[in-house]
Design a protein around this motif. Structure first.
Motif, mmCIF file in Angstrom:
data_model
loop_
_atom_site.group_PDB
_atom_site.id
_atom_site.type_symbol
_atom_site.label_atom_id
_atom_site.label_comp_id
_atom_site.label_asym_id
_atom_site.label_seq_id
_atom_site.Cartn_x
_atom_site.Cartn_y
_atom_site.Cartn_z
ATOM 1 N N ARG A 1 -12.409 -45.645 -116.351
ATOM 2 C CA ARG A 1 -13.755 -45.903 -115.862
ATOM 3 C C ARG A 1 -13.736 -46.655 -114.530
ATOM 4 N NH1 ARG A 1 -18.502 -48.984 -119.237
ATOM 5 N NH2 ARG A 1 -19.508 -49.963 -117.457
ATOM 6 N N LEU B 1 -14.252 -39.219 -113.481
ATOM 7 C CA LEU B 1 -13.782 -39.690 -114.779
ATOM 8 C C LEU B 1 -12.931 -38.635 -115.465
ATOM 9 C CD1 LEU B 1 -13.895 -41.994 -116.849
ATOM 10 C CD2 LEU B 1 -15.888 -40.875 -117.866
ATOM 11 N N TYR C 1 -19.341 -38.904 -110.403
ATOM 12 C CA TYR C 1 -18.690 -39.857 -111.306
ATOM 13 C C TYR C 1 -18.076 -39.131 -112.499
ATOM 14 C CZ TYR C 1 -18.003 -43.488 -114.798
ATOM 15 O OH TYR C 1 -17.450 -44.292 -115.756
ATOM 16 N N ALA C 2 -18.798 -38.179 -113.070
ATOM 17 C CA ALA C 2 -18.272 -37.416 -114.200
ATOM 18 C C ALA C 2 -17.007 -36.670 -113.802
ATOM 19 C CB ALA C 2 -19.329 -36.426 -114.708
ATOM 20 N N TYR D 1 -24.638 -38.601 -107.631
ATOM 21 C CA TYR D 1 -23.750 -39.690 -108.061
ATOM 22 C C TYR D 1 -23.221 -39.454 -109.469
ATOM 23 C CZ TYR D 1 -21.840 -44.271 -109.078
ATOM 24 O OH TYR D 1 -20.980 -45.286 -109.427
ATOM 25 N N GLN D 2 -24.121 -39.117 -110.361
ATOM 26 C CA GLN D 2 -23.735 -38.923 -111.760
ATOM 27 C C GLN D 2 -22.693 -37.817 -111.894
ATOM 28 O OE1 GLN D 2 -25.116 -40.935 -113.971
ATOM 29 N NE2 GLN D 2 -24.632 -40.074 -115.962
ATOM 30 N N GLN E 1 -17.255 -44.335 -105.389
ATOM 31 C CA GLN E 1 -17.793 -45.129 -104.294
ATOM 32 C C GLN E 1 -17.114 -44.770 -102.971
ATOM 33 O OE1 GLN E 1 -18.017 -49.267 -105.244
ATOM 34 N NE2 GLN E 1 -18.476 -49.916 -103.161
ATOM 35 N N GLU E 2 -15.791 -44.619 -102.999
ATOM 36 C CA GLU E 2 -15.049 -44.294 -101.794
ATOM 37 C C GLU E 2 -15.420 -42.902 -101.279
ATOM 38 O OE1 GLU E 2 -13.342 -46.047 -99.821
ATOM 39 O OE2 GLU E 2 -12.550 -44.468 -98.516
ATOM 40 N N PHE F 1 -18.314 -41.316 -101.562
ATOM 41 C CA PHE F 1 -19.618 -41.367 -100.887
ATOM 42 C C PHE F 1 -19.523 -42.150 -99.576
ATOM 43 C CE2 PHE F 1 -22.692 -39.128 -103.292
ATOM 44 C CZ PHE F 1 -22.272 -39.154 -104.607
ATOM 45 N N LEU G 1 -15.062 -45.304 -110.936
ATOM 46 C CA LEU G 1 -16.082 -45.983 -110.139
ATOM 47 C C LEU G 1 -15.605 -46.188 -108.705
ATOM 48 C CD1 LEU G 1 -17.340 -48.729 -112.606
ATOM 49 C CD2 LEU G 1 -18.701 -46.864 -111.654
ATOM 50 N N LEU H 1 -19.967 -28.613 -112.495
ATOM 51 C CA LEU H 1 -20.703 -29.836 -112.176
ATOM 52 C C LEU H 1 -21.381 -29.752 -110.812
ATOM 53 C CD1 LEU H 1 -19.136 -30.839 -114.649
ATOM 54 C CD2 LEU H 1 -18.775 -32.998 -113.478
#
Lengths: 234, 159
Positions: free
Chosen positions: B29, B23, B19-20, B15-16, B37-38, B40, B33, B120
């Motif tokens: 932000r 972003l 998200y990075a 997740y982290q 979410q979409e 996953f 988010l 990443l």
């Protein structure tokens, strides 16, 4: 310095204070809802196509006089569409399925592309960017707003066509430079024209690109068109 | 490789990073988010088959990066300066990493995608080429160009 740069980039997730992740149960519920929707649409496609079989046969009586080899070849080309609730294969990473149960069509596109099931002359519209649609004739308005690196293509089935000079669908679509030109309803923007027949159905597609597109845009557009699955019973 | 992955493990471990990547791609932000979410959600939708794939995390990250293209704003530079740090800010006085995030977000699209998947998601070149639908040579070129640009534009602080 190279090593420091690599370390800095790799450590980005740890240094960004991400907000609390949503509940995994909520994620799973949303995913299940999306999955059920796709399966429902596939099931509805099977029901809708079976109800249309007799009327479609009545509209194309000339197909009965064609050679069985030619017709079998066409139906084989279009037989890759899943029907009857069969499991839908996973799309390529970052791609998504789009289903039209009424027209018996399925296509995959990159997840961030727009797909609209429209009406007569533009009943399938695929765009790499959000573009306005709803124009009654051609997409001249949408094409003027196409970003420089974008692609916009649309497709329809011309009515009352029994002209088997439409070429058989190729294994992979390509762009024919000789077809590039402005067409009616497209304003001053030029498009490539693609015609093909598949599963006893005849299709015309137009594909337009922005002023500064790259090869990946072209390859993605053609790859999307390659994924078009046609129900021979629609 | 080949045994089905557990979705809970993927979500917890990735997740982290996703998200990075989001972003860095979208610069906002809230949009990051939503996109995370979409991405996953779509992964779970395809989970019966996706769990058997090799580069699941890369698939999710690629989906998120692609979704970000809808949200990308020209205010990236301004918004990134307001990303909140944690209350215990180990980087107080060090601007190196925020500059890195900002510069990564301003890379050309393909270079940024290659960088995020390589660093990443820790994907090999072949996997990145498959996800981006380009050749391995093109992936290497994007990475080399990105590194050159980042080195030229960053004031890297020795840590």
């Amino acid at each position: 310095m190279s090593e420091d740069l690599d370390t800095l980039i790799k450590s980005l997730p740890q240094t960004i204070q991400a907000p609390s992740a949503p509940s995994i149960d909520d994620i799973k519920k949303a995913g299940l809802r999306q999955r059920r929707k796709v399966h429902l649409l596939s099931g509805l496609a099977a029901i809708a196509t079976s109800l249309l079989v007799v009327s479609i046969i009545g509209q194309f009586p000339s197909q009965l006089g064609r050679s069985s080899t030619e017709l079998n070849t066409d139906s084989q080309e279009g037989a890759n569409m899943t029907t009857g609730g069969a499991p839908t294969p996973s799309p390529s990473p970052g791609w998504e399925f789009h289903v039209n149960e009424v027209k018996g069509l399925t296509i995959q596109t990159p997840s961030d592309w727009d797909v609209t099931w429209g009406y007569e002359n533009q009943y399938l519209i695929v765009s790499s960017h959000a573009t306005p649609n709803g124009e009654l004739c051609g997409p001249s308005g949408a094409l003027t707003q196409l970003p420089a690196d974008g692609v916009y293509f649309w497709m329809f089935e011309p009515k009352n066509i029994t002209d088997w000079s439409f070429p058989s669908r190729p294994s992979h679509f390509t762009l024919d430079p000789s077809t590039l030109g402005p067409y009616e309803g497209q304003g001053c923007v030029e498009s490539y024209r693609i015609t093909f027949r598949d599963s006893g159905r005849f299709f015309v597609a137009y594909m337009s690109f922005g002023s500064n597109f790259d090869k990946s845009t072209v390859s993605n557009a053609l790859a999307a068109l390659d994924t078009l699955a046609i129900d021979p019973n629609s | 490789m080949g045994h089905p992955m557990d979705f809970d493990d993927l979500y917890r471990d990735s997740y982290q990073k996703v998200y990075a990547a989001a972003l860095a791609s979208v610069g906002e932000r809230d949009a990051a988010l939503d996109v995370t979410q979409e991405a996953f959600t779509r992964a779970f939708r395809h989970w019966p088959r996706l769990s058997k794939e090799l580069w699941v995390e890369g698939w999710v990250m690629t989906t998120a990066i692609n979704l970000c293209r809808r949200h990308r704003r020209s205010r990236v530079r301004e918004v990134l300066t307001t990303v909140p740090w944690g209350t215990d800010n180990p980087l107080s006085g060090h601007s190196g990493r925020m500059d890195v995030l900002r510069e990564v977000s301003e890379l050309p699209t393909r270079q940024r995608q290659a960088v995020l998947l390589y660093y990443l998601a820790d994907l090999p070149i072949a996997a990145i080429a498959d996800l981006m639908r380009i050749s391995e040579g093109a992936v290497k070129a994007h990475l080399a160009q990105a590194r050159t640009r980042l080195r030229q534009r960053l004031e890297v602080v020795d840590v």
